[in-house]
Design an enzyme around this catalytic site. Sequence first.
Site, PDB file in Angstrom:
ATOM      1  CG  ASP A  15      -1.815   1.458   1.188  1.00  0.00           C
ATOM      2  OD1 ASP A  15      -2.880   1.062   0.476  1.00  0.00           O
ATOM      3  OD2 ASP A  15      -1.672   2.218   1.911  1.00  0.00           O
ATOM      4  CG  MET A  28       5.265   6.064  -2.499  1.00  0.00           C
ATOM      5  SD  MET A  28       5.320   4.393  -3.208  1.00  0.00           S
ATOM      6  CE  MET A  28       7.247   4.568  -3.258  1.00  0.00           C
ATOM      7  CG  HIS A 176      -6.538   6.145   4.478  1.00  0.00           C
ATOM      8  ND1 HIS A 176      -6.589   5.833   3.288  1.00  0.00           N
ATOM      9  CD2 HIS A 176      -7.650   6.387   4.552  1.00  0.00           C
ATOM     10  CE1 HIS A 176      -7.617   5.838   2.576  1.00  0.00           C
ATOM     11  NE2 HIS A 176      -8.574   5.975   3.616  1.00  0.00           N
ATOM     12  CG  ASP A 181      -4.463   1.448   4.964  1.00  0.00           C
ATOM     13  OD1 ASP A 181      -5.050   1.070   6.107  1.00  0.00           O
ATOM     14  OD2 ASP A 181      -4.551   2.515   4.403  1.00  0.00           O
TER      15      ASP A 181
END
Length: 197
Positions: A15, A28, A176, A181
């Site tokens: 994730d 990212m 999140h 996750d």
Amino acid sequence: MAVRNARPSLYVSVDIEADGPIPGPYSMISFGAAVAGRQDGDSYTAADPERHTFYRELRPISDAYVPEALAVSGLDRDRLVREGEDPAAAMDAFRTWVRAVSAEAGAQPVMCGYPASFDWTFLYWYLMRFGGDSPFGHSGCLDMKTLYATKARVPLRAAVKGRMPRELRSTRRHTHHALDDAVEQAELMSNLMLWTP
């Protein structure tokens, strides 16, 4: 013609959290991974998703970001600019981790995500941009959303977690936080692989 036997697969749930919709212009900012399980032919063995995990928070690679995207993760961008790990170092550590858990399992790594399309786009781009090598190859990813749609025989747009049978869904919260996750989705992956509708 001789039939080539496929190597077992080790499914690694990944994730990512990002500060925008695409890699390159945007960053990212964190990613997490958890080993979901191992498939050898028609046999699948679920792993404890908390046993083998990986997590990093990354220094952004540009000044551009979408405030709404950044807000999803709850991460402080100013702190990441100061303290986030260098993306090249993080990708190198991740490659090493993936290869180690795959070697231990005697299997070829396959990234899995829900949905994989977003996470794979960032992960693969970062692996290639920062080191030029992916332990998953260029196409070693599996989308859990598609896996569910195929097994349940529903349209892809109907393949949402809220409509899945309760026994498939993880009991963990979707926070999140990338590692939380990834672990949650590793459970979903194993449930899907073991599920016969």
